[in-house]
Design an enzyme around this catalytic site. Structure first.
Site, PDB file in Angstrom:
ATOM      1  N   LYS A   1       1.174  -1.067  -0.206  1.00  9.37           N
ATOM      2  CA  LYS A   1       0.198   0.128  -0.046  1.00  9.37           C
ATOM      3  C   LYS A   1       0.646   1.198  -0.172  1.00  9.37           C
ATOM      4  O   LYS A   1       0.493   2.195  -1.043  1.00  9.37           O
ATOM      5  CB  LYS A   1      -0.831  -0.169   1.026  1.00  9.37           C
ATOM      6  CG  LYS A   1      -2.242  -0.954   1.124  1.00  9.37           C
ATOM      7  CD  LYS A   1      -2.954  -0.458   0.391  1.00  9.37           C
ATOM      8  CE  LYS A   1      -3.858  -1.861   0.232  1.00  9.37           C
ATOM      9  NZ  LYS A   1      -5.039  -1.358  -0.653  1.00  9.37           N
TER      10      LYS A   1
ATOM     11  N   SER B   1       1.352  -9.681  -0.445  1.00 10.30           N
ATOM     12  CA  SER B   1       1.067  -8.287   0.055  1.00 10.30           C
ATOM     13  C   SER B   1       1.260  -7.616   0.835  1.00 10.30           C
ATOM     14  O   SER B   1       1.386  -6.536   0.821  1.00 10.30           O
ATOM     15  CB  SER B   1      -0.393  -7.476  -0.568  1.00 10.30           C
ATOM     16  OG  SER B   1      -0.812  -8.711  -0.308  1.00 10.30           O
TER      17      SER B   1
END
Length: 334
Positions: free
Chosen positions: A52, A303
């Site tokens: 992110k 991720s």
């Protein structure tokens, strides 16, 4: 708004001296298990512990100076909040994060440690988007969405760009799907390298809003999902990523909760990597559906790795019980 791989390249230039160029790992045991070479892009080792940061920094960094100085705001399950908090701090501005009141404590603490203001809302009761818009309007802050923003998508796409620069022979990439920004950025980057490269999204069975939406041909809203993958508890795909994913994603694989905890355990056992549930989802998709993938090397995006220790230990215990034997991760459970 048109969106091409050039946006990903511009994002890579902005992030070049800021973001971590995360490692790509392999395991001969996993290669043998799935019958092909597998390479994992370890975004759990990115700044703030997830991919992110790439999108948040690119979005905040691309704002005009006056808007950036006024401050930014975003809603998050935790990882996007940490990302915009650090991006704001590095770029000399302030950040407000609207966070569900049941977000993991580690993520809440991490956001506050980065000097961002946290505003909580009640999951399933309050409308977080309205909360964000009201604060943004009142305080003249710029909203940085977690997925539905071209600069966020482009920043996320640099994850796949780096993987493809290191491994240009990939036949497929597996990527987790929440709002869809990482999948969309991955698909754009992948298509620029080769139209034959397949990109598969992976999401929990209980949070399969993107899978259902793609098959319906339009965005489908589902009720608030019950899944351990807190970063993927979206009720509807974000509009901009969905338009890209509708065009370029090969398919979406849905995995049950048990597969996610087993993937977390396998990541520790085979790679000595700590992944949060959302971060392990794409790897779970590999273990469940390797037979559906094209022949050749497969890339998997891990991720994120932001998980409370107690939760992590509990999930590994569950995985061990499911497998019916002790695994090499046993020492970490004591």
């Amino acid at each position: 708004m048109s969106f091409t791989h050039l946006d990903v390249l511009y994002a890579a230039r902005r992030l070049r001296h800021v973001a971590v160029r995360t490692p790509v790992l392999s395991s001969s045991l996993i290669d043998d298990l799935v019958g092909r070479r597998v390479s994992l892009k370890m975004e759990n080792q990115q700044l703030t512990g997830s991919f992110k940061f790439r999108g948040a920094y690119n979005a905040v960094g691309s704002l005009p100076e006056l808007k950036r100085k006024a401050g930014v705001i975003g809603a998050s399950s935790g990882n996007h909040g940490q990302a915009i908090a650090l991006a704001a701090r590095l770029l000399g501005t302030s950040a407000t994060v609207v966070l569900p009141d049941d977000a993991p404590a580690a993520k809440h603490r991490a956001i506050e440690a980065l000097r961002a203001r946290v505003v909580t809302y009640r999951q399933g009761v309050d409308n977080r988007d309205i909360t964000v818009q009201e604060i943004a309007h009142r305080e003249r802050l710029t909203v940085v969405p977690s997925s539905d923003h071209p600069a966020v998508i482009a920043g996320a796409g640099t994850t796949a760009l780096e993987m493809l620069q290191a491994l240009p022979d990939l036949a497929a990439i597996l990527v987790p799907v929440g709002g869809g920004g990482l999948a969309a950025g991955t698909a754009i980057a992948a298509r620029a390298y080769s139209p034959r490269l397949k990109v598969f999204g992976v999401e929990p069975v209980t949070a399969n809003d993107t899978q259902r939406s793609l098959r319906a041909g339009h965005r489908i809203r589902i009720s608030t999902p019950a899944t351990i993958a807190d970063g993927l508890r979206h009720t509807e795909p974000a509009p901009m990523p969905f338009a890209i994913n509708q065009q370029y994603l090969t398919d979406v694989i849905a995995v049950p909760e048990g597969d996610i905890v087993e993937a977390m355990a396998s990541l520790w056992r085979n790679y000595k990597v700590v992944a949060e549930p959302s971060g392990a989802v794409a790897f779970a998709g590999l273990l469940r559906a390797a037979h559906r993938l094209p022949e050749g090397r497969v890339g998997v995006i891990v991720s994120g790795g932001n998980v409370d220790w107690d939760s992590y230990r509990t999930m590994l215990d569950i995985a061990i019980d499911r497998q019916g034997r002790r695994i090499h991760a046993a020492p970490v459970l004591r």
